[in-house]
Scaffold this active site. Structure first.
Site, PDB file in Angstrom:
ATOM      1  N   TYR A   1       0.918  -1.078   0.028  1.00 52.09           N
ATOM      2  CA  TYR A   1       0.049  -0.043  -0.045  1.00 52.09           C
ATOM      3  C   TYR A   1       0.885   1.268   0.106  1.00 52.09           C
ATOM      4  O   TYR A   1       0.388   2.295  -0.695  1.00 52.09           O
ATOM      5  CB  TYR A   1      -0.906   0.088   1.147  1.00 52.09           C
ATOM      6  CG  TYR A   1      -1.544  -1.068   1.714  1.00 52.09           C
ATOM      7  CD1 TYR A   1      -1.943  -2.103   0.524  1.00 52.09           C
ATOM      8  CD2 TYR A   1      -2.073  -1.505   2.810  1.00 52.09           C
ATOM      9  CE1 TYR A   1      -2.903  -3.282   0.999  1.00 52.09           C
ATOM     10  CE2 TYR A   1      -2.511  -2.797   3.268  1.00 52.09           C
ATOM     11  CZ  TYR A   1      -3.059  -3.423   2.336  1.00 52.09           C
ATOM     12  OH  TYR A   1      -3.639  -4.658   2.461  1.00 52.09           O
TER      13      TYR A   1
ATOM     14  N   ILE B 177      -8.430  15.591 -16.296  1.00 47.87           N
ATOM     15  CA  ILE B 177      -8.291  14.509 -14.919  1.00 47.87           C
ATOM     16  C   ILE B 177      -8.668  13.186 -15.726  1.00 47.87           C
ATOM     17  O   ILE B 177      -8.224  12.162 -15.109  1.00 47.87           O
ATOM     18  CB  ILE B 177      -9.278  14.821 -13.961  1.00 47.87           C
ATOM     19  CG1 ILE B 177     -10.822  14.886 -14.261  1.00 47.87           C
ATOM     20  CG2 ILE B 177      -8.748  16.178 -13.271  1.00 47.87           C
ATOM     21  CD1 ILE B 177     -11.484  14.865 -13.219  1.00 47.87           C
ATOM     22  N   GLU B 178      -9.179  12.961 -16.872  1.00 51.37           N
ATOM     23  CA  GLU B 178      -9.206  11.785 -17.540  1.00 51.37           C
ATOM     24  C   GLU B 178      -7.803  11.270 -18.040  1.00 51.37           C
ATOM     25  O   GLU B 178      -7.448   9.777 -17.566  1.00 51.37           O
ATOM     26  CB  GLU B 178     -10.093  11.880 -18.721  1.00 51.37           C
ATOM     27  CG  GLU B 178     -11.670  12.232 -18.717  1.00 51.37           C
ATOM     28  CD  GLU B 178     -11.859  13.651 -18.758  1.00 51.37           C
ATOM     29  OE1 GLU B 178     -11.054  14.361 -18.208  1.00 51.37           O
ATOM     30  OE2 GLU B 178     -12.890  13.843 -19.135  1.00 51.37           O
TER      31      GLU B 178
ATOM     32  N   LYS C 297     -12.134  16.350  -8.517  1.00 46.59           N
ATOM     33  CA  LYS C 297     -11.516  17.697  -8.226  1.00 46.59           C
ATOM     34  C   LYS C 297     -12.468  18.800  -7.740  1.00 46.59           C
ATOM     35  O   LYS C 297     -13.573  18.990  -8.240  1.00 46.59           O
ATOM     36  CB  LYS C 297     -11.382  18.036  -9.911  1.00 46.59           C
ATOM     37  CG  LYS C 297     -10.825  19.490 -10.140  1.00 46.59           C
ATOM     38  CD  LYS C 297     -10.544  19.565 -11.651  1.00 46.59           C
ATOM     39  CE  LYS C 297      -9.765  20.792 -11.909  1.00 46.59           C
ATOM     40  NZ  LYS C 297      -9.402  21.048 -13.137  1.00 46.59           N
TER      41      LYS C 297
END
Length: 121
Positions: free
Chosen positions: A55, A74-75, A101
């Site tokens: 993690y 953001i894609e 966002k």
């Protein structure tokens, strides 16, 4: 074949992504969720961190990508995160990444804009 899912939820980072100049200048917080489908391999029987997704390393990979080069969409950011996690951890078969966002420049009030993508390794 046995698989399991590891989720890192609501990871927060400050970055400068977006189409508008003020987004690069001011920056803002972005939130990332990563859902990773992992082929069990030896991890469930060995009980060893070396046989699964660490993690801490996964978080560091996400952080490096989010705080790295600027992306307009953001894609594109979500896809880069998914690819980076799959490259770092070859036992990951699917990475579903969600990027939120909260301060998107829209003409109204909203909690956040969110994009989710799924990438299959």
């Amino acid at each position: 074949m046995t698989t399991y899912t590891i989720t890192l939820q609501n990871c927060a980072f400050f970055a400068r992504h977006g189409v508008h100049d003020e987004e690069e200048f001011l920056g803002q917080r972005f939130f990332v969720d990563a859902e990773l489908d992992v082929v069990a391999g030896e991890a469930l029987e060995s009980d060893s961190i070396n046989d699964t997704v660490n993690y801490g390393i996964a978080f560091a990979v996400i952080e490096q990508i989010v705080t790295g080069k600027r992306r307009y969409l953001i894609e594109a950011l979500a896809l880069d995160i998914a690819k980076g996690l799959c490259e770092t951890f070859p036992q990951v078969r699917r990475a579903k990444i969600t990027v939120r966002k909260p301060n998107a420049p829209v003409p109204g009030v909203l909690d956040f804009v969110q994009v989710s993508i799924e990438h299959f390794a």
